[in-house]
Design an enzyme around this catalytic site. Structure first.
Site, PDB file in Angstrom:
ATOM      1  N   CYS A  46      10.295   7.015  14.328  1.00  0.00           N
ATOM      2  CA  CYS A  46       9.057   7.609  13.821  1.00  0.00           C
ATOM      3  C   CYS A  46       8.271   8.255  14.960  1.00  0.00           C
ATOM      4  O   CYS A  46       8.121   7.657  16.034  1.00  0.00           O
ATOM      5  CB  CYS A  46       8.208   6.547  13.134  1.00  0.00           C
ATOM      6  SG  CYS A  46       6.696   7.227  12.401  1.00  0.00           S
ATOM      7  N   CYS A  50       1.479   4.337  16.130  1.00  0.00           N
ATOM      8  CA  CYS A  50       0.818   3.134  15.631  1.00  0.00           C
ATOM      9  C   CYS A  50       1.125   1.967  16.572  1.00  0.00           C
ATOM     10  O   CYS A  50       2.296   1.635  16.788  1.00  0.00           O
ATOM     11  CB  CYS A  50       1.279   2.817  14.214  1.00  0.00           C
ATOM     12  SG  CYS A  50       1.084   4.209  13.061  1.00  0.00           S
ATOM     13  N   CYS A  53       3.647  -0.938  15.647  1.00  0.00           N
ATOM     14  CA  CYS A  53       4.881  -0.658  14.902  1.00  0.00           C
ATOM     15  C   CYS A  53       6.129  -0.585  15.785  1.00  0.00           C
ATOM     16  O   CYS A  53       6.218   0.276  16.675  1.00  0.00           O
ATOM     17  CB  CYS A  53       4.735   0.643  14.128  1.00  0.00           C
ATOM     18  SG  CYS A  53       6.164   0.971  13.056  1.00  0.00           S
ATOM     19  N   CYS A  90      10.153  -2.096  -3.477  1.00  0.00           N
ATOM     20  CA  CYS A  90       9.436  -1.142  -2.619  1.00  0.00           C
ATOM     21  C   CYS A  90      10.389  -0.572  -1.582  1.00  0.00           C
ATOM     22  O   CYS A  90      11.137  -1.321  -0.938  1.00  0.00           O
ATOM     23  CB  CYS A  90       8.270  -1.839  -1.927  1.00  0.00           C
ATOM     24  SG  CYS A  90       7.165  -2.708  -3.070  1.00  0.00           S
ATOM     25  N   CYS A 121       8.150   1.321  -6.035  1.00  0.00           N
ATOM     26  CA  CYS A 121       7.080   1.673  -5.103  1.00  0.00           C
ATOM     27  C   CYS A 121       7.719   2.331  -3.889  1.00  0.00           C
ATOM     28  O   CYS A 121       8.826   1.963  -3.489  1.00  0.00           O
ATOM     29  CB  CYS A 121       6.306   0.416  -4.687  1.00  0.00           C
ATOM     30  SG  CYS A 121       5.018   0.696  -3.440  1.00  0.00           S
ATOM     31  N   CYS A 181      -1.273   1.596  -3.887  1.00  0.00           N
ATOM     32  CA  CYS A 181      -1.078   0.374  -3.110  1.00  0.00           C
ATOM     33  C   CYS A 181      -1.626   0.675  -1.718  1.00  0.00           C
ATOM     34  O   CYS A 181      -1.083   1.514  -0.998  1.00  0.00           O
ATOM     35  CB  CYS A 181       0.402   0.006  -3.045  1.00  0.00           C
ATOM     36  SG  CYS A 181       0.752  -1.443  -2.032  1.00  0.00           S
ATOM     37  N   ARG A 253      -1.994  -8.964  -1.995  1.00  0.00           N
ATOM     38  CA  ARG A 253      -0.652  -9.405  -1.614  1.00  0.00           C
ATOM     39  C   ARG A 253      -0.618  -9.950  -0.190  1.00  0.00           C
ATOM     40  O   ARG A 253      -1.077  -9.302   0.749  1.00  0.00           O
ATOM     41  CB  ARG A 253       0.346  -8.250  -1.720  1.00  0.00           C
ATOM     42  CG  ARG A 253       1.773  -8.656  -1.309  1.00  0.00           C
ATOM     43  CD  ARG A 253       2.761  -7.516  -1.418  1.00  0.00           C
ATOM     44  NE  ARG A 253       2.778  -7.008  -2.768  1.00  0.00           N
ATOM     45  CZ  ARG A 253       2.634  -5.716  -3.077  1.00  0.00           C
ATOM     46  NH1 ARG A 253       2.471  -4.827  -2.130  1.00  0.00           N
ATOM     47  NH2 ARG A 253       2.666  -5.336  -4.326  1.00  0.00           N
TER      48      ARG A 253
END
Length: 306
Positions: A46, A50, A53, A90, A121, A181, A253
């Protein structure tokens, strides 16, 4: 809203849990927990930065890049998730945002997951105009796009996309008629005021998200946040309780980081209003409690799948 959230955080622990549990009972069956399974359909590489991550290409975390999974691999994982009691499947891809060529195979995955009778999702990064509608037409139920943290702390965690970029994607998702979400991560080194700011921001979305994942930071070697001081279990439970009061009709969640919570802390989270979990032994690239452990805990608490 932020001041209201802070006032809730400052309540005596028992008072806060009593209030949150009361709100929870007014809106949900307190003895049912929805189970979702999360699969990484494209891992690593990616371009974002972040700080938490392990899939960011710029960090050396030992995560091996993996191209988009084949459709049959995804179907096999979805069937297994359903057999183990998950009701929502998901699919997450480590993209800044999907290109048109990326989205086509994902649409096929969504259609096949729906054909199994599961809710579908996706979390694919930022969406461009028209992409949310394509996902909707394929049968997608939910789109996940987290805010991560409060607006004022966000720049300490991510610099490669703005907070407004995240809000723009959420607007596209909502305009397409998809369920939202949206949650965040706590334990990033933020203050309690900044945790309150995240929850206040989530609660200010109109309408509020149908699903709110609360992640407890999983520190990964090689990321900038690897040495972050862990958030206490009590502060995490408080966060769940404040989320329930501010987001009374949202599914809250327990997401990443649940492996670091013992059974007692998780039981308090369920009492405080958490009514959804990620179910399965891996979340994207980090660990999650074993299915057998979850089954034993839910059974001991008398919590049914729902």
């Amino acid at each position: 809203m932020r001041e209201e959230a802070l006032a809730l955080f400052d309540l005596p622990f028992n008072d806060l849990l009593f209030r949150a549990h009361t709100v929870h009972r007014e809106n949900f069956d307190p003895n049912r927990v929805q189970r979702s399974t999360l699969l990484s359909i494209k891992t690593g590489g990616c371009p974002e930065d972040c700080g938490y991550c392990p899939q960011a290409a710029r960090y050396h975390t030992g995560v091996e890049g993996q191209d988009l999974l084949a459709l049959d691999e995804v179907i096999t994982a979805a069937k297994a998730a359903k057999e183990h009691g998950a009701t929502r499947f998901c699919m997450g891809a480590a993209w800044r945002g999907p290109k048109a060529r990326d989205l086509e195979p994902v649409l096929a995955m969504v259609r096949e997951v729906k054909a199994l009778g599961l809710e579908a999702c996706c979390t694919l990064g930022m969406l461009k105009d028209g992409q949310a509608e394509q996902l909707r037409d394929a049968g997608l139920d939910y789109y996940n796009h987290n805010l991560d943290t409060s607006p004022e702390y966000y720049g300490e965690i991510v610099t490669t996309r703005d907070y407004e970029d995240r809000l723009d994607t959420l607007e596209r998702v909502r305009a397409a008629g998809l369920n939202v979400c949206c949650g965040g991560i706590v334990g990033l080194g933020e203050s309690r005021r900044e945790r309150a700011g995240l929850l206040a921001q989530l609660a200010s979305l109109d309408p509020q998200p149908e699903s709110v994942p609360i992640n407890h930071l999983v520190p990964v070697e090689g990321t900038p946040l690897a040495k972050t001081e862990p958030l206490s279990w009590m502060e995490f439970v408080r966060t769940i309780a404040v989320a329930r009061v501010l987001l009374p009709r949202s599914m809250v969640r327990l997401s990443a980081g649940r492996e670091s919570l013992d059974d007692a802390a998780q039981a308090l989270c369920f009492f405080a209003g958490a009514n959804s979990i990620f179910y399965g032994e891996k979340l994207l690239t980090t660990g999650n409690p074993e299915v057998a452990r979850d089954d034993a805990l839910l059974a001991a608490l008398g919590l049914a799948a729902g």
